[in-house]
Design an enzyme around this catalytic site. Structure first.
Site, PDB file in Angstrom:
ATOM      1  N   ASP A  39    -125.842  56.930  33.536  1.00  0.00           N
ATOM      2  CA  ASP A  39    -125.085  56.173  32.554  1.00  0.00           C
ATOM      3  C   ASP A  39    -124.925  57.050  31.314  1.00  0.00           C
ATOM      4  O   ASP A  39    -125.801  57.870  31.008  1.00  0.00           O
ATOM      5  CB  ASP A  39    -125.796  54.870  32.193  1.00  0.00           C
ATOM      6  CG  ASP A  39    -124.876  53.887  31.477  1.00  0.00           C
ATOM      7  OD1 ASP A  39    -124.390  52.946  32.147  1.00  0.00           O
ATOM      8  OD2 ASP A  39    -124.633  54.051  30.257  1.00  0.00           O
ATOM      9  N   THR A 104    -114.163  45.818  37.187  1.00  0.00           N
ATOM     10  CA  THR A 104    -112.986  44.952  37.080  1.00  0.00           C
ATOM     11  C   THR A 104    -111.896  45.743  36.389  1.00  0.00           C
ATOM     12  O   THR A 104    -111.910  45.922  35.169  1.00  0.00           O
ATOM     13  CB  THR A 104    -113.314  43.676  36.286  1.00  0.00           C
ATOM     14  OG1 THR A 104    -114.361  42.963  36.947  1.00  0.00           O
ATOM     15  CG2 THR A 104    -112.083  42.782  36.184  1.00  0.00           C
ATOM     16  N   LYS A 179    -110.359  39.586  41.994  1.00  0.00           N
ATOM     17  CA  LYS A 179    -111.139  39.505  40.759  1.00  0.00           C
ATOM     18  C   LYS A 179    -110.248  39.210  39.558  1.00  0.00           C
ATOM     19  O   LYS A 179    -110.615  38.418  38.678  1.00  0.00           O
ATOM     20  CB  LYS A 179    -111.905  40.819  40.538  1.00  0.00           C
ATOM     21  CG  LYS A 179    -112.767  40.835  39.267  1.00  0.00           C
ATOM     22  CD  LYS A 179    -113.846  39.739  39.305  1.00  0.00           C
ATOM     23  CE  LYS A 179    -114.666  39.685  38.019  1.00  0.00           C
ATOM     24  NZ  LYS A 179    -115.574  40.824  37.858  1.00  0.00           N
ATOM     25  N   MET A 185    -107.856  32.916  35.813  1.00  0.00           N
ATOM     26  CA  MET A 185    -108.010  31.461  35.790  1.00  0.00           C
ATOM     27  C   MET A 185    -109.170  31.018  34.908  1.00  0.00           C
ATOM     28  O   MET A 185    -109.021  30.128  34.065  1.00  0.00           O
ATOM     29  CB  MET A 185    -108.209  30.931  37.212  1.00  0.00           C
ATOM     30  CG  MET A 185    -108.274  29.414  37.293  1.00  0.00           C
ATOM     31  SD  MET A 185    -108.196  28.836  38.995  1.00  0.00           S
ATOM     32  CE  MET A 185    -108.070  27.068  38.728  1.00  0.00           C
TER      33      MET A 185
END
Length: 300
Positions: A39, A104, A179, A185
């Site tokens: 990371d 995402t 996704k 939604m």
């Protein structure tokens, strides 16, 4: 029993050890797999190492000699940089490896990454996550998987560690698309919920009373689990509640909000959708025919 289940000696890389990625990478370690993690925040990598993972100093190291490389990053630019940037994974990913992107991101950008990797004989699975960091820690995430069936079967033992619900969305790229649909939604429903509760408060309705009522009607239960399955999705648009009446009630709500100076943006947008359905001659149809109205507009 799959090859992965029989052979815990496979090597895994994991890029992105934040709120979601960190717990998932740790769960793979707990599952008995050798996992190298990286990371850009050094403390996150250190935390992963303390949980039994191996340290990688950059994305290329995380991808070196691995069979499966997971990426769990905030945005497309981060995924693209992790794979193709300086010290990126593409420098060391070997032929036959599989990249599993759980981020995402825009599905079109995801497709571009897959197409490039395919030219290098590297597979890619899109498998974004549903649910929250709590479920990620517990290994109870929902995975929306886009891949060929044989590739899903291959990695299912890994996915079973990460989640308790694995949904095959229908082929490469469909997980990333599902996704976005899900988040589209739920993000809008969040605003709608806030609008409804604000309208209630402004009219003197106690929140607990409002919740009690809404949670016992399609308003709170959701149309996808109440009205849609028994009406429009069965091809039945005979009216249980007509579009004309739904629009009438919506106009009342919008008018009250205007008097109370409440900005109900979704209410005005929804009104236009119902008016369009009326203009199509659907006024006497069931209100779930809004779905057919939209399909008509896009030529489906």
């Amino acid at each position: 029993m799959s090859t992965i289940e029989r052979n815990k000696m496979i090597n895994i890389g994991f890029i992105g050890l934040g709120t979601m990625g960190g717990p998932m990478a740790a769960n793979l370690v707990k599952g008995g797999y050798s996992v190298k993690g990286f990371d850009i925040e050094p403390q996150l990598t250190d935390t992963f190492v303390n949980l039994g993972g191996k340290k990688a100093n950059n994305c290329a190291e995380a991808a070196s000699e691995v069979d499966f490389l997971f990426t769990m990053l905030p945005m497309h630019d981060h995924v693209n940089s992790a794979i193709f940037g300086e010290d990126g994974a593409i420098e060391t990913l070997r032929t036959g490896a599989t990249v599993i992107d759980m981020s995402t991101i825009n599905p079109i950008e995801s497709d571009k990454i897959r197409d490039f990797l395919k030219k290098k004989d590297i597979k890619m699975i899109d498998a974004p996550i549903g649910r929250t960091s709590k479920e990620a820690k517990e290994g109870k995430s929902l995975l929306m998987v886009g891949a060929d069936k044989e590739d899903i079967d291959l990695v299912t033992p890994l996915f079973d560690i990460l989640g308790d619900t694995i949904v095959d969305c229908g082929g490469p790229g469909t997980g990333a698309r599902m996704k976005i649909i899900n988040n589209y939604m739920t993000t809008i429903l969040n605003v709608l919920s806030a609008e409804a509760l604000t309208l209630a408060t402004s009219m003197g309705i106690k929140t607990e009373v409002c919740l009690n009522v809404l949670n016992q009607t399609p308003a709170g239960k959701g149309h996808l689990s109440t009205t849609y399955p028994v009406k429009v999705l069965k091809g039945d648009i005979t009216p249980a509640f007509m579009i004309d009446l739904a629009l009438k009630d919506l106009r009342i709500g919008n008018a009250l909000a205007k008097e109370l100076n409440i900005p109900l943006a979704l209410g005005e947008t929804a009104k236009n959708a119902y008016i369009t359905a009326q203009d199509q001659g659907r006024g006497k149809q069931d209100w779930t025919a809004i779905y057919e109205s939209l399909l008509q507009q896009v030529g489906e």
